[in-house]
Scaffold this motif. Structure first.
Motif, PDB file in Angstrom:
ATOM      1  N   UNK A 127       0.846  -1.239  -0.189  1.00 22.07           N
ATOM      2  CA  UNK A 127      -0.048  -0.051   0.030  1.00 22.07           C
ATOM      3  C   UNK A 127       0.920   1.322   0.011  1.00 22.07           C
ATOM      4  N   UNK A 128       1.902   1.143   0.466  1.00 21.01           N
ATOM      5  CA  UNK A 128       3.016   2.446   0.476  1.00 21.01           C
ATOM      6  C   UNK A 128       3.694   2.502  -0.880  1.00 21.01           C
ATOM      7  N   UNK A 129       3.659   1.346  -1.669  1.00 23.46           N
ATOM      8  CA  UNK A 129       4.340   1.287  -2.907  1.00 23.46           C
ATOM      9  C   UNK A 129       3.549   1.634  -4.229  1.00 23.46           C
ATOM     10  N   UNK A 130       2.489   1.199  -4.066  1.00 31.09           N
ATOM     11  CA  UNK A 130       1.428   1.206  -5.360  1.00 31.09           C
ATOM     12  C   UNK A 130       0.343   2.325  -4.902  1.00 31.09           C
ATOM     13  N   UNK A 131       0.351   3.279  -5.629  1.00 36.65           N
ATOM     14  CA  UNK A 131      -0.504   4.463  -5.758  1.00 36.65           C
ATOM     15  C   UNK A 131      -1.848   4.415  -6.717  1.00 36.65           C
ATOM     16  N   UNK A 132      -2.880   4.678  -6.074  1.00 37.71           N
ATOM     17  CA  UNK A 132      -4.044   4.774  -6.995  1.00 37.71           C
ATOM     18  C   UNK A 132      -4.488   6.126  -7.202  1.00 37.71           C
ATOM     19  N   UNK A 133      -4.372   6.821  -8.371  1.00 36.71           N
ATOM     20  CA  UNK A 133      -4.837   8.260  -8.460  1.00 36.71           C
ATOM     21  C   UNK A 133      -6.243   8.466  -9.164  1.00 36.71           C
ATOM     22  N   UNK A 134      -6.652   7.422  -9.615  1.00 37.27           N
ATOM     23  CA  UNK A 134      -8.180   7.435 -10.121  1.00 37.27           C
ATOM     24  C   UNK A 134      -8.061   8.178 -11.554  1.00 37.27           C
ATOM     25  N   UNK A 135      -9.180   8.937 -11.883  1.00 35.85           N
ATOM     26  CA  UNK A 135      -8.906   9.658 -13.130  1.00 35.85           C
ATOM     27  C   UNK A 135      -8.256  11.064 -12.671  1.00 35.85           C
ATOM     28  N   UNK A 136      -7.553  11.598 -13.742  1.00 35.69           N
ATOM     29  CA  UNK A 136      -6.908  12.699 -13.793  1.00 35.69           C
ATOM     30  C   UNK A 136      -6.810  13.439 -14.807  1.00 35.69           C
ATOM     31  N   UNK A 137      -7.039  14.834 -14.895  1.00 34.83           N
ATOM     32  CA  UNK A 137      -7.213  15.633 -16.133  1.00 34.83           C
ATOM     33  C   UNK A 137      -5.883  15.594 -17.110  1.00 34.83           C
ATOM     34  N   UNK A 138      -6.038  16.267 -18.079  1.00 36.97           N
ATOM     35  CA  UNK A 138      -5.014  15.982 -19.320  1.00 36.97           C
ATOM     36  C   UNK A 138      -3.954  16.642 -18.688  1.00 36.97           C
TER      37      UNK A 138
END
Length: 368
Positions: free
Chosen positions: A246-257
């Motif tokens: 959990x400290x090494x894999x980051x989920x950012x979700x949708x991001x703008x361009x």
């Protein structure tokens, strides 16, 4: 030329087909054509927006799966009936877009073969099983009907063209996919993270990516950044927590361009573990930004990547090989620089929106 584009995904774009229609429409407008896009809205009344000079009409829609395409089609056809006189040609982007009843010539662009798409859906829950069955049963007749009514059938890659010939008996014109090479550009400063961009969905090979991260993070001080949203997000996060990443894999979700371009420019390696695609936009975007790419050796990726020259190809469903390729790139700076330079050259020579727009204009002129 007055063209009506029809699709079933959001504008402004949040994924590949929407991105394709948005960029092609902009290029055609720059060349003096008039473009209107009809897509899905919500349950409210029809909405009209202007996005970068593109008139976007959003017809009422509700996600009444598995009848959502037919539901969308009812409102699109009712809307189109009053607008038909405004157009010279109709361009439908599928899968899962409605077919309009019209006397105008239709160009269709098939972005993926739904038969192949269904074949590679992993069975991870009941929804995935239902999706696999319904995709295969419901999509085939829709795509077949569209091709029968099309004056010209086009595709984004040679691999999809071969699938349409095999499964439907239709010959198509390959017009390719593209990227804005003036916006997606390389940057010299790179950080120690490996990037994935795409839907968090079935057949994307994301469980393999998590296993790859486990191997790599045991040996190197790097992190994995995952951009996108989808039905597997919670399952993937649970798996990451189970293996203590959990400290090494980051989920950012949708991001703008703007943020997406920064991520492409700052990442050290891009990984595309997918089992099936038409021709993924994210691959072209990463290569345009000069990223060293590790991608599965599926037909569409192999059309773009020459293994060892502008990227690295690995077998599907092989986290170990993925980890080996990522590890090689972490350790070999010269190889990263070589792949980066040649990836950018590949995009500039073959995969710009100008190249795609040229081919679309030729198709339009053939039938109008």
């Amino acid at each position: 030329m007055r063209a009506c584009m029809i699709l079933s995904t959001p504008l402004p774009p949040e994924e590949g087909i929407g991105n394709y229609v948005y960029n092609v429409s902009k290029k055609l407008i720059e060349r003096g054509h008039d473009v209107t896009v009809i897509t899905r809205g919500n349950l409210s009344k029809t909405q009209i927006d202007f996005i970068d000079n593109i008139r976007v009409i959003k017809a009422p829609f509700a996600p009444v799966y598995p009848f959502h395409v037919h539901f969308h089609g009812f409102f699109v056809n009712r809307l189109f009936k009053s607008l038909e006189k405004d157009f010279d040609i109709v361009h439908i982007h599928t899968p899962l877009s409605p077919i309009v009843k019209t006397s105008l010539p239709i160009v269709s662009t098939v972005h993926t073969s739904m038969i192949e798409d269904a074949r590679y859906i992993e069975l991870v829950d009941f929804k995935s099983l239902a999706t696999k069955i319904l995709t295969k049963i419901l999509s085939y007749p829709l795509v077949l009907e569209l091709m029968k009514k099309s004056a010209i059938v086009t595709t984004v890659s040679n691999s999809v063209a071969q699938e349409l010939k095999e499964y439907y008996g239709y010959t198509s014109i390959v017009i390719g996919n593209g990227v804005d090479e003036r916006v997606f550009t390389p940057k010299n400063d790179r950080e120690d993270f490996i990037l994935y961009v795409g839907r968090l969905s079935y057949r994307k090979g994301l469980f393999d990516l998590i296993e790859c991260a486990k191997y790599v993070c045991q040996r190197y001080d790097v992190s994995f950044v995952i951009v996108g949203k989808g039905e597997l997000e919670s399952v993937l996060k649970k798996r990451v927590n189970e293996i203590g990443l959990q400290d090494k894999v980051v989920f950012l979700g949708y991001v703008d361009r703007k943020k997406l371009i920064q991520l492409y420019q700052n990442a050290s390696i891009f990984v595309l573990p997918t089992y099936y695609e038409g021709l993924p936009t994210v691959l072209l975007e990463a290569m345009a930004c000069g990223l060293s790419v590790v991608a599965t050796n599926i037909s569409c990726n192999a059309e773009v990547i020459e293994d060892g020259w502008n990227g690295i190809l690995i077998p599907t469903k092989s986290p170990e090989k993925m980890a080996e390729a990522v590890s090689l790139l972490i350790e070999d700076e010269d190889l990263r620089k070589k792949l980066s330079k040649n990836a950018r050259r590949t995009i500039e020579s073959k995969y710009t929106w100008d190249c795609v727009a040229d081919r679309i204009e030729k198709c339009y002129k053939l039938i109008y």
